[in-house]
Design a protein around this motif. Structure first.
Motif, PDB file in Angstrom:
ATOM      1  N   LEU A  80       7.042   6.088  -5.731  1.00  0.00           N
ATOM      2  CA  LEU A  80       8.091   5.117  -5.417  1.00  0.00           C
ATOM      3  C   LEU A  80       8.908   5.602  -4.237  1.00  0.00           C
ATOM      4  O   LEU A  80       9.660   4.857  -3.640  1.00  0.00           O
ATOM      5  N   ASP A  81       8.793   6.867  -3.932  1.00  0.00           N
ATOM      6  CA  ASP A  81       9.603   7.458  -2.875  1.00  0.00           C
ATOM      7  C   ASP A  81       8.749   8.509  -2.157  1.00  0.00           C
ATOM      8  O   ASP A  81       7.749   8.967  -2.692  1.00  0.00           O
ATOM      9  N   ASN A  83       0.734  -0.034  -2.541  1.00  0.00           N
ATOM     10  CA  ASN A  83       1.098  -0.968  -3.603  1.00  0.00           C
ATOM     11  C   ASN A  83      -0.032  -1.133  -4.601  1.00  0.00           C
ATOM     12  O   ASN A  83       0.174  -1.149  -5.806  1.00  0.00           O
ATOM     13  N   GLU A  84      -1.261  -1.234  -4.079  1.00  0.00           N
ATOM     14  CA  GLU A  84      -2.418  -1.404  -4.962  1.00  0.00           C
ATOM     15  C   GLU A  84      -2.617  -0.187  -5.847  1.00  0.00           C
ATOM     16  O   GLU A  84      -2.884  -0.310  -7.038  1.00  0.00           O
ATOM     17  N   ARG A 123      -0.371   1.958  -6.812  1.00  0.00           N
ATOM     18  CA  ARG A 123       0.664   1.999  -7.841  1.00  0.00           C
ATOM     19  C   ARG A 123       0.349   1.001  -8.943  1.00  0.00           C
ATOM     20  O   ARG A 123       0.488   1.283 -10.122  1.00  0.00           O
ATOM     21  N   ASN A 124      -0.065  -0.184  -8.530  1.00  0.00           N
ATOM     22  CA  ASN A 124      -0.333  -1.255  -9.484  1.00  0.00           C
ATOM     23  C   ASN A 124      -1.473  -0.889 -10.431  1.00  0.00           C
ATOM     24  O   ASN A 124      -1.418  -1.158 -11.622  1.00  0.00           O
ATOM     25  N   PRO A 162       2.313  -7.240 -14.269  1.00  0.00           N
ATOM     26  CA  PRO A 162       1.484  -6.395 -13.384  1.00  0.00           C
ATOM     27  C   PRO A 162       0.176  -7.080 -12.998  1.00  0.00           C
ATOM     28  O   PRO A 162      -0.307  -6.899 -11.885  1.00  0.00           O
ATOM     29  N   ILE A 209       0.869  -9.605 -10.316  1.00  0.00           N
ATOM     30  CA  ILE A 209       1.035  -8.928  -9.036  1.00  0.00           C
ATOM     31  C   ILE A 209      -0.335  -8.490  -8.500  1.00  0.00           C
ATOM     32  O   ILE A 209      -0.601  -8.576  -7.305  1.00  0.00           O
ATOM     33  N   ALA A 210      -1.231  -8.073  -9.420  1.00  0.00           N
ATOM     34  CA  ALA A 210      -2.551  -7.615  -8.989  1.00  0.00           C
ATOM     35  C   ALA A 210      -3.414  -8.774  -8.506  1.00  0.00           C
ATOM     36  O   ALA A 210      -4.450  -8.545  -7.886  1.00  0.00           O
ATOM     37  N   GLY A 211      -2.998 -10.012  -8.833  1.00  0.00           N
ATOM     38  CA  GLY A 211      -3.764 -11.170  -8.368  1.00  0.00           C
ATOM     39  C   GLY A 211      -4.830 -11.604  -9.360  1.00  0.00           C
ATOM     40  O   GLY A 211      -5.803 -12.255  -8.996  1.00  0.00           O
TER      41      GLY A 211
END
Lengths: 232, 430
Positions: free
Chosen positions: A58-59, A82-83, A85-86, A111, A114-116
């Protein structure tokens, strides 16, 4: 021994500049292996949350590297970050972060959304995750209609729904009474034991930390001691 | 996240805080409503003018005048015995143009694009009477073939008939002693016309139509070709042939399927031959541009209302972003990209804009139709055929799209804020 699934080498993180400079982490090195349960223990302000944020990508650290599955994560950017992390991480927070007006199912499948994942797939996997936590009968309820324990179970279902390799739990029992807390703990360790999901728990609760395979104590931004549970 | 899920979530989010969304939608509604009504006014009035064009003159017809040799010179113009003071153009002041002679007509007929040319006979009758009624002054509109009158009774004038036909304006019906418009049809009226020597000739004409007053033919009677010719002959009796055959203007016909470019080319040809051509559309154009200017000003007010409403959207969404700080943080932690977060909020704004504009335009259409029906029966009863407020699907869709675009722009500031939010800051609770 195989590669660690998640490793940090000489992590440093500081905020601010000059007079206001604050070193949250002053050089942390640790390795976490697949299937382990690890507790990061420390008082508030010790830097344990900062460490978790860095490990969860995240950081970005000021210096040092975080390796995921043996490869440096510093090169991950934008969409790929992003992927990663997801798909890799599940999050369980002390304060749940459920959207109150939305249904439990909608919260759990976030989630996947968000992943589609398509809406049918979302529904199916959402119900499956809720079933594993014996919460399927509440799928249509509004999230704010749940009790504290049910909320935390919904949050765990949300963390599980995308089949993560690692679950980060930040004070997962902090907002629960001890009986409910114990149930939630059992669920988390059950997942770790039965499905081999790596569990990283950030806590200041010694009793919770005792149940982990390994405890890493953080004070003032440094690892002060590491101890493994005595093999039973 | 799939695009359809972004849109779905955005729409769902906009209903989460119902009161706030409703109030914002209301503000947009007012702007969209005003914009739709003012646009409807423009559409309605312009459509009426376009319809009336047919009663003023046919679309394949051009009025041609001859430019006086020294028309461009400033200062007093030298007198020329060929000059005619045109009275054909209704309006204050008359224009002095050079007379068109039979030789000029031959020249014009030879110009590329001209199908036919005929002199425009300008006649000013003295009076009209049924014989038993009083004598009333009569204005006569130019009788161009293809003119389509808006009729209260009777049928269109037959331009090819040998019968002397006249269409009386509806305002003459009662003074002439008829009980109704239909009563006047088929009767014979006497028209008095004097020649330059002062002798009054009386001609009998058959009333075949009673025309509605409209912008095109208010208060003027219309004569068919035969009657116009007869009146002209009567009013020029005693003059020499040269004097008779000198006209203030001529009427040129061209191919009705001509494009604008071809019409312009025809005008250029006429200009280089020393004439000026003006189509009906040119004359109407001035009218329309005035209406368009008024509508533009009214639209500007509506847009101001919309701008005020757009600040409402900014405010609503900023509050929403503030409220959903943690949710945004969580979504980012779970791997939702900044672009998608931006999309989520800006689409929510566009959706609020859509709600406001669709409802506004819908209600404006209902109110506009009711008001315009009510007014056409009362205030505008003497302008039949006028739909004060009219709507076209294209303009309604355009309004909705414009409002959505404004809302989207208003949403970009809050959406940008949401997109650049730091997930850790958002999730911090220690």
């Amino acid at each position: 021994m195989s590669h660690p699934i998640l490793a940090a080498y000489d992590l440093k993180k500081s905020y601010g500049r000059g007079q206001n400079r604050f070193d949250a982490l002053k050089g942390v090195t640790l390795e976490i292996f697949a299937g382990e349960s690890v507790a990061i223990v420390g008082k508030s302000g010790s830097g344990k949350s900062t460490l978790m944020h860095l490990l969860a990508l995240l950081d970005k650290p000021s210096t040092g590297t975080v390796q995921l599955g043996g490869s440096d994560t510093a090169t991950l950017r934008g969409k790929r970050l992003n992927e990663t992390r997801n798909k890799t991480f599940g999050f369980v927070f002390q304060q749940f972060f459920l959207t109150p007006g939305a249904s439990v199912l909608e919260n759990v499948v976030l989630p996947l959304k968000i992943a589609g994942v398509g809406s049918r797939g979302r529904k199916q996997r959402g119900h499956a995750a809720l079933e594993r936590l014996e919460l399927d009968d509440k799928a249509r309820s509004k999230a704010n209609a749940l009790s504290g324990g049910q909320k935390q179970r919904a949050v765990i279902a949300r963390a599980l729904v995308n089949d993560p390799r690692i679950i980060f739990a930040d004070e997962p029992t902090g907002n629960l009474d001890s009986a409910t807390g114990a149930i939630v703990e059992d669920i988390l360790f059950g997942l770790n034991r039965d499905q081999g999901i790596t569990l990283i728990i950030v806590t200041h609760d010694e009793d919770l930390a005792e149940r982990c395979d390994r405890r890493i104590y953080i004070r003032d931004g440094l690892v002060v001691s590491e101890e493994a549970r005595v093999a039973a | 996240m799939r695009a359809i899920d972004v849109v779905g979530s955005a729409i769902g989010n906009s209903f989460r805080s119902r009161l706030r969304t409703t109030l914002t939608v209301l503000a947009i509604f007012i702007g969209a409503f005003t914009l739709t009504i003012t646009n409807g006014l423009g559409t309605g009035i312009n459509a009426y003018i376009t319809d009336t064009v047919a009663s003023i003159g046919a679309s394949d017809v051009m009025t041609v005048t001859k430019v006086s040799a020294d028309a461009k010179a400033t200062g007093p113009q030298e007198y020329s015995p060929d000059q005619i003071t045109s009275r054909a153009a209704a309006g204050p002041g008359s224009t002095t143009v050079a007379a068109i002679t039979p030789a000029d007509l031959t020249t014009i007929a030879a110009i590329d694009g001209v199908t036919s040319v005929e002199p425009s006979l300008s006649v000013t009758p003295d009076y009209v009477t049924t014989g038993t009624s009083k004598k009333y002054r009569l204005g006569l509109g130019s009788a161009v073939a293809g003119v389509h009158l808006q009729l209260a009774a009777g049928s269109q004038l037959d331009q090819k008939a040998a019968q002397l036909q006249i269409a009386l304006p509806v305002s003459f019906v009662t003074p002439l002693g008829f009980t109704s418009s239909a009563d006047a049809i088929g009767t014979t009226v006497q028209i008095g016309v004097s020649n330059p020597a002062g002798t009054v000739n009386v001609l009998n004409a058959t009333v075949v139509a009673v025309s509605e007053a409209s912008l095109g033919s208010s208060g003027n009677a219309t004569a068919n070709t035969a009657l116009t010719q007869a009146l002209y002959d009567a009013s020029t009796s005693g003059l020499s042939t040269a004097q008779k055959e000198s006209y203030s203007e001529a009427v040129v016909r061209f191919d009705p399927s001509s494009t604008d470019a071809q019409v312009t080319a025809l005008k250029d040809h006429l200009t280089s031959a020393g004439f000026t051509g003006q189509t009906v559309a040119d004359e109407i154009g001035t009218f329309k541009s005035v209406i368009d200017a008024i509508v533009l000003v009214l639209n500007a007010f509506a847009v101001i209302a919309l701008l005020a409403a757009s600040f409402g959207i900014v405010n609503t969404l900023l509050m929403s972003v503030q409220e959903r700080t943690r949710e945004i943080g969580l979504m980012k932690a779970m791997g939702m990209g900044a672009g998608r977060i931006f999309g989520l909020f800006s689409i929510e704004a566009a959706f609020i804009g859509f709600l406001g504009s669709a409802i506004g335009a819908g209600i404006a259409m209902i109110v506009g139709s009711v008001v315009s029906t009510a007014l056409s029966g009362a205030l505008f009863a003497n302008l039949p055929g006028l739909t004060l407020i009219a709507f076209t699907p294209v303009s309604i869709i355009t309004i909705i799209l414009i409002v959505m675009a404004i809302a989207f722009l208003a949403g970009t500031l809050p959406a940008w804020r949401a997109a650049r939010q730091d997930p850790i800051e958002s999730l911090r609770y220690e």
